[in-house]
Write a protein that holds these residues in place. Structure first.
Motif: not given
Length: 337
Positions: A201-223
């Protein structure tokens, strides 16, 4: 309901391996056992065979750390961690069929052992089971988590469809390749990195920041994954050397090399347009080195890791969990298998 006890391989350990992976394995394995125990015997057999091959549980660890980063106990994220792992393994079961891979992690793939038909429906069962688990207690947080996972799954499938379509094309742009990988790999990692926070039940800005973290981590992972698909050692990756080239896959190294132009790129295009036997793969690998894509993709992975860490810094996260997320991200971006 039948309770299944799977033979879970030991999680990775050794210098540089984050403790969060060990914890994730310990917390999630019993819950996966209980979930798989719901399946019919015909479905359980290929699923158990597939899961016995192991895995790092990176996505599960991301979910648990996401919950902790939002100020909750990691146990809040367990149901989400299991759901993400089930979806991830559903995709692997189907990927092995699509790619005609007979081995995964040095063991026969599920379709090679049980046949294509049973492997397909086993994957279908895991995808459905993930949604069932989340919606058994349809709290607002779990409904939101289910919507997030469903959207990520659709993006992942769309990315896989693009990846398949690319194999029939003579050339794919770097932008197209990056967009495909953002769906195929990044979507589920982004979901995992925010799912625990959503369940907490985290505030939306927290969930969004974590989502962006995971998206960029996914790009690094795939490279890194794309580099390993060409230059990774078979003993470490569990796949033949140059397996991506042999299948004609238009991964980021190939797209980047062709986009750069020059003599090496022209020679590479000529090799890839011809029959792809072992000799052609060896020559293509040499030409890729000549184009300088290894350094470029490692630089891309470093850049995406930096963006991932910057996303973490945007949110007010619990310091211990934030530190472990940074540690896990560094591990993912420097892996060799």
């Amino acid at each position: 309901m039948t309770t299944t006890t799977l033979a879970h391989p030991a999680p990775p350990e050794g210098p540089g391996v984050p403790p969060s992976l060990q914890r994730a394995a310990a917390l999630v394995a019993p819950a996966i056992d209980r979930a798989v125990g719901r399946l019919s015997p015909e479905l359980r057999a290929p699923v158990e065979h597939h899961l016995a091959g192991g895995g790092k549980r990176v996505r599960a660890a991301l979910v648990l750390l996401s919950a902790a980063a939002a100020g909750a106990d990691e146990s809040v994220g367990v149901v989400g961690a299991v759901a993400v792992e089930l979806v991830h393994n559903f995709s692997l079961l189907h990927d092995d069929i699509i790619d005609e891979d007979r081995e995964r992690r040095h063991r026969p793939t599920a379709w090679a052992e049980f046949g294509v038909d049973r492997a397909i429906i086993a994957g279908d069962a895991l995808a459905t089971l993930a949604i069932q688990l989340l919606l058994e207690d349809p709290t607002p947080e779990r409904v939101a988590a289910t919507a997030s996972l469903a959207a990520a799954t659709q993006a992942m499938i769309a990315g896989q469809a693009d990846d398949m379509a690319f194999e029939k094309r003579a050339e794919v742009s770097v932008a197209e390749c990056l967009a495909m990988e953002a769906g195929k790999t990044g979507a589920l990692l982004a979901c995992a990195a925010s799912l625990g926070a959503v369940l907490a039940g985290a505030p939306e800005p927290v969930a969004e920041a974590l989502h962006d973290f995971g998206a960029h981590l996914g790009a690094a992972f795939q490279a890194i994954d794309d580099l390993l698909g060409i230059w990774g050692e078979s003993a470490a990756t569990g796949k033949p050397v140059g397996s991506d080239l042999l299948r004609g896959k238009k991964t980021l190294p190939v797209a980047t090399a062709l986009d750069r132009g020059g003599e090496a790129a022209a020679a590479l295009r000529a090799v890839l347009d011809g029959p792809l036997d072992d000799a052609a793969v060896e020559r293509a690998t040499e030409l890729l080195v000549d184009t300088g894509v290894l350094a470029e993709l490692r630089s891309l992975a470093d850049t995406e890791l930096g963006l991932a860490l910057a996303a973490l810094a945007r949110a007010d996260l619990a310091p211990p969990a934030a530190a472990e997320l940074r540690e896990l991200a560094a591990f993912v971006a420097s892996r060799d298998r």
